[in-house]
Design an enzyme around this catalytic site. Structure first.
Site, PDB file in Angstrom:
ATOM      1  N   TYR A 105     -29.494 -10.991  -0.794  1.00 40.35           N
ATOM      2  CA  TYR A 105     -29.140  -9.866   0.093  1.00 40.35           C
ATOM      3  C   TYR A 105     -29.831  -8.580  -0.368  1.00 40.35           C
ATOM      4  O   TYR A 105     -30.331  -7.799   0.452  1.00 40.35           O
ATOM      5  CB  TYR A 105     -27.623  -9.725   0.073  1.00 40.35           C
ATOM      6  CG  TYR A 105     -27.026  -8.719   1.026  1.00 40.35           C
ATOM      7  CD1 TYR A 105     -26.896  -9.004   2.387  1.00 40.35           C
ATOM      8  CD2 TYR A 105     -26.548  -7.495   0.564  1.00 40.35           C
ATOM      9  CE1 TYR A 105     -26.312  -8.088   3.256  1.00 40.35           C
ATOM     10  CE2 TYR A 105     -25.961  -6.583   1.423  1.00 40.35           C
ATOM     11  CZ  TYR A 105     -25.839  -6.882   2.766  1.00 40.35           C
ATOM     12  OH  TYR A 105     -25.256  -5.977   3.628  1.00 40.35           O
ATOM     13  N   ALA A 106     -29.860  -8.332  -1.684  1.00 41.86           N
ATOM     14  CA  ALA A 106     -30.518  -7.134  -2.210  1.00 41.86           C
ATOM     15  C   ALA A 106     -32.006  -7.147  -1.871  1.00 41.86           C
ATOM     16  O   ALA A 106     -32.576  -6.115  -1.485  1.00 41.86           O
ATOM     17  CB  ALA A 106     -30.317  -7.037  -3.723  1.00 41.86           C
ATOM     18  N   LYS A 109     -32.328  -6.425   1.871  1.00 40.39           N
ATOM     19  CA  LYS A 109     -32.024  -5.036   2.250  1.00 40.39           C
ATOM     20  C   LYS A 109     -33.052  -4.059   1.691  1.00 40.39           C
ATOM     21  O   LYS A 109     -33.301  -3.007   2.282  1.00 40.39           O
ATOM     22  CB  LYS A 109     -30.609  -4.678   1.808  1.00 40.39           C
ATOM     23  CG  LYS A 109     -29.522  -5.425   2.597  1.00 40.39           C
ATOM     24  CD  LYS A 109     -29.727  -5.313   4.099  1.00 40.39           C
ATOM     25  CE  LYS A 109     -28.465  -5.617   4.893  1.00 40.39           C
ATOM     26  NZ  LYS A 109     -28.699  -5.561   6.358  1.00 40.39           N
ATOM     27  N   VAL A 158     -31.189 -14.251  16.001  1.00 38.21           N
ATOM     28  CA  VAL A 158     -32.343 -13.353  15.929  1.00 38.21           C
ATOM     29  C   VAL A 158     -33.466 -13.908  15.052  1.00 38.21           C
ATOM     30  O   VAL A 158     -34.604 -13.450  15.148  1.00 38.21           O
ATOM     31  CB  VAL A 158     -31.950 -11.941  15.427  1.00 38.21           C
ATOM     32  CG1 VAL A 158     -31.028 -11.250  16.412  1.00 38.21           C
ATOM     33  CG2 VAL A 158     -31.338 -11.989  14.025  1.00 38.21           C
ATOM     34  N   SER A 161     -28.753  -1.392   3.014  1.00 35.46           N
ATOM     35  CA  SER A 161     -27.471  -1.412   2.291  1.00 35.46           C
ATOM     36  C   SER A 161     -27.667  -0.758   0.935  1.00 35.46           C
ATOM     37  O   SER A 161     -28.787  -0.765   0.394  1.00 35.46           O
ATOM     38  CB  SER A 161     -27.026  -2.864   2.083  1.00 35.46           C
ATOM     39  OG  SER A 161     -25.955  -2.937   1.157  1.00 35.46           O
ATOM     40  N   ARG A 178     -19.140  -7.649  16.651  1.00 36.21           N
ATOM     41  CA  ARG A 178     -18.007  -7.100  15.887  1.00 36.21           C
ATOM     42  C   ARG A 178     -18.529  -6.096  14.861  1.00 36.21           C
ATOM     43  O   ARG A 178     -19.732  -5.852  14.765  1.00 36.21           O
ATOM     44  CB  ARG A 178     -17.254  -8.225  15.191  1.00 36.21           C
ATOM     45  CG  ARG A 178     -18.079  -8.922  14.135  1.00 36.21           C
ATOM     46  CD  ARG A 178     -17.305 -10.016  13.433  1.00 36.21           C
ATOM     47  NE  ARG A 178     -17.986 -10.408  12.219  1.00 36.21           N
ATOM     48  CZ  ARG A 178     -18.173 -11.660  11.835  1.00 36.21           C
ATOM     49  NH1 ARG A 178     -17.720 -12.652  12.572  1.00 36.21           N
ATOM     50  NH2 ARG A 178     -18.792 -11.930  10.709  1.00 36.21           N
TER      51      ARG A 178
HETATM   52  P1  NAP Z   1     -20.110  -8.609  10.234  1.00 27.60           P
HETATM   53  O1  NAP Z   1     -18.762  -8.054  10.562  1.00 27.60           O
HETATM   54  O2  NAP Z   1     -20.191  -9.872   9.463  1.00 27.60           O
HETATM   55  O3  NAP Z   1     -20.950  -8.738  11.591  1.00 27.60           O
HETATM   56  C1  NAP Z   1     -22.262  -9.229  11.569  1.00 27.60           C
HETATM   57  C2  NAP Z   1     -22.558  -9.810  12.931  1.00 27.60           C
HETATM   58  O4  NAP Z   1     -23.926 -10.305  12.894  1.00 27.60           O
HETATM   59  C3  NAP Z   1     -21.654 -10.983  13.292  1.00 27.60           C
HETATM   60  O5  NAP Z   1     -21.161 -10.847  14.596  1.00 27.60           O
HETATM   61  C4  NAP Z   1     -22.598 -12.171  13.148  1.00 27.60           C
HETATM   62  O6  NAP Z   1     -22.317 -13.247  14.031  1.00 27.60           O
HETATM   63  C5  NAP Z   1     -23.919 -11.553  13.532  1.00 27.60           C
HETATM   64  N1  NAP Z   1     -25.022 -12.406  13.103  1.00 27.60           N
HETATM   65  C6  NAP Z   1     -25.141 -13.062  11.924  1.00 27.60           C
HETATM   66  N2  NAP Z   1     -26.263 -13.785  11.905  1.00 27.60           N
HETATM   67  C7  NAP Z   1     -26.864 -13.600  13.096  1.00 27.60           C
HETATM   68  C8  NAP Z   1     -28.071 -14.086  13.676  1.00 27.60           C
HETATM   69  N3  NAP Z   1     -28.870 -14.938  13.019  1.00 27.60           N
HETATM   70  N4  NAP Z   1     -28.397 -13.682  14.934  1.00 27.60           N
HETATM   71  C9  NAP Z   1     -27.584 -12.852  15.612  1.00 27.60           C
HETATM   72  N5  NAP Z   1     -26.443 -12.354  15.117  1.00 27.60           N
HETATM   73  C10 NAP Z   1     -26.084 -12.722  13.867  1.00 27.60           C
HETATM   74  O7  NAP Z   1     -20.985  -7.546   9.384  1.00 27.60           O
HETATM   75  P2  NAP Z   1     -20.926  -5.937   9.289  1.00 27.60           P
HETATM   76  O8  NAP Z   1     -20.155  -5.617   8.075  1.00 27.60           O
HETATM   77  O9  NAP Z   1     -20.577  -5.336  10.604  1.00 27.60           O
HETATM   78  O10 NAP Z   1     -22.465  -5.659   8.935  1.00 27.60           O
HETATM   79  C11 NAP Z   1     -23.417  -5.236   9.899  1.00 27.60           C
HETATM   80  C12 NAP Z   1     -24.715  -4.897   9.170  1.00 27.60           C
HETATM   81  O11 NAP Z   1     -24.472  -3.877   8.205  1.00 27.60           O
HETATM   82  C13 NAP Z   1     -25.312  -6.079   8.402  1.00 27.60           C
HETATM   83  O12 NAP Z   1     -26.715  -6.026   8.458  1.00 27.60           O
HETATM   84  C14 NAP Z   1     -24.833  -5.825   6.990  1.00 27.60           C
HETATM   85  O13 NAP Z   1     -25.651  -6.445   6.049  1.00 27.60           O
HETATM   86  C15 NAP Z   1     -24.911  -4.311   6.939  1.00 27.60           C
HETATM   87  N6  NAP Z   1     -24.056  -3.721   5.904  1.00 27.60           N
HETATM   88  C16 NAP Z   1     -22.699  -3.869   5.919  1.00 27.60           C
HETATM   89  C17 NAP Z   1     -21.944  -3.270   4.916  1.00 27.60           C
HETATM   90  C18 NAP Z   1     -20.448  -3.382   4.853  1.00 27.60           C
HETATM   91  O14 NAP Z   1     -19.851  -2.883   3.880  1.00 27.60           O
HETATM   92  N7  NAP Z   1     -19.774  -3.989   5.830  1.00 27.60           N
HETATM   93  C19 NAP Z   1     -22.570  -2.539   3.903  1.00 27.60           C
HETATM   94  C20 NAP Z   1     -23.954  -2.411   3.927  1.00 27.60           C
HETATM   95  C21 NAP Z   1     -24.691  -3.007   4.939  1.00 27.60           C
HETATM   96  P3  NAP Z   1     -21.370 -14.473  13.565  1.00 27.60           P
HETATM   97  O15 NAP Z   1     -19.994 -13.928  13.635  1.00 27.60           O
HETATM   98  O16 NAP Z   1     -21.603 -15.548  14.553  1.00 27.60           O
HETATM   99  O17 NAP Z   1     -21.825 -14.817  12.168  1.00 27.60           O
END
Ligand code: NAP
Length: 254
Positions: free
Chosen positions: A155-156, A159, A65, A143, A17
């Site tokens: 998290y900080a 990242k 992972v 991030s 997602r």
């Molecule tokens: P998200 O909607 O929460 O999606 C993260 C996905 O990673 C989920 O499907 C989750 O699976 C999966 N996941 C979590 N732990 C895992 C593991 N151990 N092994 C395999 N898959 C795992 O997050 P997102 O917002 O798309 O974020 C994606 C990336 O961008 C992340 O690294 C996040 O830190 C970074 N990011 C996001 C933002 C933001 O504003 N959204 C900003 C900066 C950085 P489950 O559903 O089963 O938990």
């Protein structure tokens, strides 16, 4: 090695997602076969099926992972089904926010484990395939929180760690035709940011609107904003770009 991405396979972690799913779709449109790896196996398979329905080649694999055996097995499955992994996007992520004095060791270990240990394990598992091909693309999700963010000491740290990890990959692997870069998103609308709003008791739309007023381009980000940059970093055009951190936040960050 041909310059045609259709001969290559990409692997996107956390592709069930959000940002990961958008990147998986975009890399498929760019011509990559795509392995979608996620803790949520059904979600990974659903993303892969949507890519296939749109005319691409993809496989969905369930794996944590941060688990060495599962990470290695996921890479083996994607390689068996789609060929050597020549582009890796370490996107899987979790948040376990709390102020330092309330943060549990579990919440620290989980966040550092998924982001840093997970990216390390996945990258170590694919690097030999890239080195053998003399071509590789590694994209790590950092991030803006790497610059510090209240309630996110875990998290900080993770990242910011992704940035040092990326720069070191660039130094070690560059001579083999492998580049490594990090994308540091700002506020992107996904389930992760919706969960954050819910946890602090905020209405998401009002919260996003307030955030948008602080962002120079006047809106919050969308997963496709990140997917476009990942697409470039996995392309031929990025060949001389390595060890960089690209802030994708609608404005400058230090
Ligand atoms: P998200 O909607 O929460 O999606 C993260 C996905 O990673 C989920 O499907 C989750 O699976 C999966 N996941 C979590 N732990 C895992 C593991 N151990 N092994 C395999 N898959 C795992 O997050 P997102 O917002 O798309 O974020 C994606 C990336 O961008 C992340 O690294 C996040 O830190 C970074 N990011 C996001 C933002 C933001 O504003 N959204 C900003 C900066 C950085 P489950 O559903 O089963 O938990």
């Amino acid at each position: 090695m041909s310059d045609d991405a259709s001969t290559r396979t990409a692997l996107v972690t956390g592709g069930a997602r959000g940002i990961g799913a958008a990147i998986a779709h975009r890399l498929s449109r760019d011509g990559f076969a795509v392995g979608v790896v996620d803790l949520d196996e059904a979600g990974a398979v659903a993303t892969a099926e949507a890519i296939t329905a749109a005319g691409g080649r993809a496989v969905g694999v369930g794996a944590d992972v941060a688990d060495e055996a599962r990470a290695n097995a996921a890479v083996a499955t994607v390689t068996d089904r789609l060929g050597p992994v020549l582009a890796l996007v370490n996107n899987a992520g979790v948040i376990r926010d709390n102020l330092l004095f309330r943060m549990s060791v579990d919440d620290w270990d989980t966040v550092l484990g998924v982001h840093l240990r997970g990216a390390f394990l996945m990258t170590r598992a694919v690097q030999a395939q890239m080195v053998e091909a003399g071509w590789g693309r590694i994209v790590n999700l950092s991030s803006t929180s790497a610059l510090g963010n209240r309630g996110q000491v875990n998290y900080a740290a993770a990242k910011a760690g992704m940035q040092g990890f990326t720069k070191t990959l660039a130094i070690e692997l560059g001579r083999f035709g492998v580049i490594a870069n990090a994308i540091a998103p700002g506020f992107i609308e996904t389930e992760m940011t919706r969960a954050t709003a819910a946890r602090v008791g905020a209405d998401f739309d009002a919260w996003a609107q307030a955030a948008a007023q602080e962002i120079p381009v006047g809106r919050i980000g969308r997963p496709d904003d990140i997917a476009g940059v990942a697409s470039f970093l996995c392309s031929e055009d990025a060949a001389f770009v390595s060890g960089q951190v690209i802030y994708v936040a609608g404005g400058p960050k230090d």
